[in-house]
Scaffold this motif. Structure first.
Motif, short mmCIF file in Angstrom:
data_model
loop_
_atom_site.label_atom_id
_atom_site.label_comp_id
_atom_site.label_asym_id
_atom_site.label_seq_id
_atom_site.Cartn_x
_atom_site.Cartn_y
_atom_site.Cartn_z
N ARG A 475 33.33 -3.50 -1.13
CA ARG A 475 32.82 -3.61 -2.50
C ARG A 475 33.39 -4.83 -3.23
O ARG A 475 32.72 -5.42 -4.08
N THR A 480 27.00 -10.45 -0.80
CA THR A 480 26.02 -10.12 -1.83
C THR A 480 25.89 -8.60 -1.91
O THR A 480 26.23 -7.88 -0.96
N PRO A 481 25.40 -8.07 -3.04
CA PRO A 481 25.21 -6.62 -3.15
C PRO A 481 24.40 -6.03 -1.99
O PRO A 481 24.74 -4.96 -1.47
N LYS A 482 23.35 -6.73 -1.58
CA LYS A 482 22.53 -6.24 -0.46
C LYS A 482 23.33 -6.21 0.83
O LYS A 482 23.26 -5.25 1.61
N GLN A 484 26.54 -5.97 1.08
CA GLN A 484 27.53 -4.91 0.95
C GLN A 484 26.95 -3.56 1.33
O GLN A 484 27.61 -2.75 2.01
N GLU A 485 25.73 -3.29 0.91
CA GLU A 485 25.10 -2.01 1.24
C GLU A 485 24.91 -1.87 2.74
O GLU A 485 25.14 -0.80 3.31
#
Length: 504
Positions: A475, A480-482, A484-485
């Motif tokens: 986290r 990038t957020p994507k 990370q997911e």
């Protein structure tokens, strides 16, 4: 077991009832509510554990209760003296198997076990060594006899030299001792002050530099480093790298673009060979003792490299001993260049790696936050700076805590007294990393996780703490957020398998 939100709310209501009703005799329910409230506040305290995780947690608790009662309690000892005890710990064995997510604070030329370097690098053809005036060593690979090096003995051709020896053990041990801080002697006697240990620390980097900047070794070293972290169940790395000139046998050299592209190519090759490894990103570094003009040039290079290599180039940092380097504020003009030009260059500043309270250097954490640093490297001094502490919490700026590094470099003796213990008790944003494991006689990330889990947390930290620290490492990464997911989903599958396989 983690406290459920509705239970916490009930506990708070109960406390308010007691405190406002003037009750003077402590009630067991009041005591339990306070204990549960504190447990909920710690790192991992809000993690809701599955039945399987609760069963593993019970096993871990029994292990820790036995460990903490030992006369030789490893977190209370210097790591050099505790290492053999840690290696025999069932907790350590479990942590080695645990998927730890990412290592976000590791330096380029201190990630591979020194034993591998001695046996797999110094035995290669064309390797030369000399001894400096201060009894350190330097290396170079060359097709011809190298030119003399200032303040160094005549070059020794290692292959020829070893061929004349009946036993090369003493030579190899001497080389090994120059490439690491680890010692079998009393570490307090060997390193009586921060100045002494930092001098040796910086000499080890100078010693290994001529080996790892030779192009064939550079490639093999990086791949081996990824292998060692992967074997320790680390799925992602963010590497602080100087990107120095890399040289060939004939003396020709390669610049930063070549080096960064080589990192990228090897990382892709490694990922192709290990599909559950998520990848590597590079944080360009420069020594904090450079002058302003040099730093300005490096910041310019960093902006260009990030533009040309957006997938692997994460950002920028300054390295070296904080107490002897220039404070961040000294470089404010150079560090302001990206913002002035509207260029995104994330910062990942080393800051607060000091116990010199009140000095200019002691303000580095505040200045790092003013420059919108993405994370703070070490942040050992953060609890002494309540404003910086609150800012980092509100902004979600995590501390990259490196327990063994802080102890070996003489900021703390007993891991139970490490400032991060208090920060984890209140769930401050924290990730655990290993800094320079090869220099400390460690490897990968498990040794530092052991010190954090057993030393910082004591009996109170649990499987939820470990789970949250692993999640934090993804986290608070530069992904990038994507991304990370995707990484979290990959990690979760490995985590679930780990939990299932270790329920006894």
């Amino acid at each position: 077991m983690a406290v459920q939100p509705q239970h916490l709310q009930a506990a708070v209501c109960l406390l308010l009832c007691f405190f406002t009703s003037g009750v003077s005799i402590p009630d067991p329910r009041q005591r339990e509510a306070l204990i549960q409230q504190e447990a909920h506040m710690q790192t991992g305290g809000q993690v809701v554990l599955t039945d399987a995780e609760q069963r593993l947690d019970a096993v871990l608790l029994k292990m820790k209760q036995k460990e903490i009662m030992k006369a030789d309690f490893p977190p209370a000892m210097h790591f050099f003296e505790a290492r053999h005890l840690i290696r025999t710990s069932p907790i350590f064995s479990l942590l080695q198997m645990m998927p730890k997510g990412g290592a976000l604070h590791v330096h380029d030329f201190s990630m591979v076990d020194v034993e591998w370097v001695v046996k797999n690098v110094t035995y290669r053809p064309h390797c030369y060594m000399c001894v400096t005036d201060n009894h350190s060593i330097r290396f170079i690979f060359s097709s011809d006899w190298p030119k003399p090096l200032s303040h160094c003995s005549p070059w020794i051709h290692l292959e020829s030299h070893r061929a004349k020896m009946i036993n090369t053990t003493d030579l190899d041990n001497s080389i090994r001792g120059n490439l690491t801080l680890f010692t079998d002697e009393d570490p307090e006697a060997a390193y009586p002050s921060q100045g002494v240990v930092w001098d040796k620390f910086e000499q080890t980097f100078l010693s290994i530099l001529g080996l790892v900047t030779y192009a064939p070794v550079f490639r093999d070293y990086f791949y081996e480093g990824l292998e060692q972290f992967y074997t320790d169940n680390v799925m992602y790395l963010e590497l602080r790298a100087l990107l120095p000139e890399i040289y060939e046998l004939d003396g020709t050299t390669h610049g930063k673009d070549w080096t960064l592209k080589t990192y990228q190519d090897i990382a892709r090759q490694f990922k192709a060979n290990h599909p559950d490894f998520f990848g590597v990103r590079i944080i360009l570094t420069v020594h904090r003792r450079v002058n302003t003009s040099v730093l300005t040039e490096v910041v310019e290079e960093a902006m260009e490299l990030r533009r040309n290599f957006p997938d692997i180039m994460a950002g920028f940092d300054l390295v070296g001993r904080e107490d002897e380097g220039k404070p961040l504020w000294h470089f404010r003009d150079a560090l302001s260049l990206p913002a002035q030009r509207g260029v995104t260059l994330p910062f990942f500043f080393h800051a607060g790696e000091t116990d010199l309270e009140g000095t200019d250097v002691d303000q580095n954490m505040m200045d790092a936050l003013l420059f919108n640093t993405s994370r703070i490297g070490h942040g050992f001094a953060l609890p002494r700076h309540p404003v910086a502490k609150e800012l980092s919490r509100k902004r979600g700026v995590a501390l990259e805590v490196c327990p063994i590094s802080n102890q070996v470099l003489k900021l703390v003796k007993d891991m139970r007294n490490h400032p991060a213990a208090a920060l984890m008790a209140e769930n401050h944003p924290v990730v655990i990393s290993s800094d320079d494991p090869a220099m400390f006689g460690a490897s990968g990330l498990s040794y530092d996780f052991y010190e954090a889990f057993v030393g910082f947390g004591g009996i109170r930290s649990n499987i939820g703490s470990l789970k949250q620290l692993a999640i934090n490492s993804i986290r608070y990464s530069s992904l990038t957020p994507k991304q990370q997911e995707v990484a979290l989903a990959l990690w979760q599958r490995r985590w679930d398998k780990f939990v299932t396989n270790n329920i006894f």
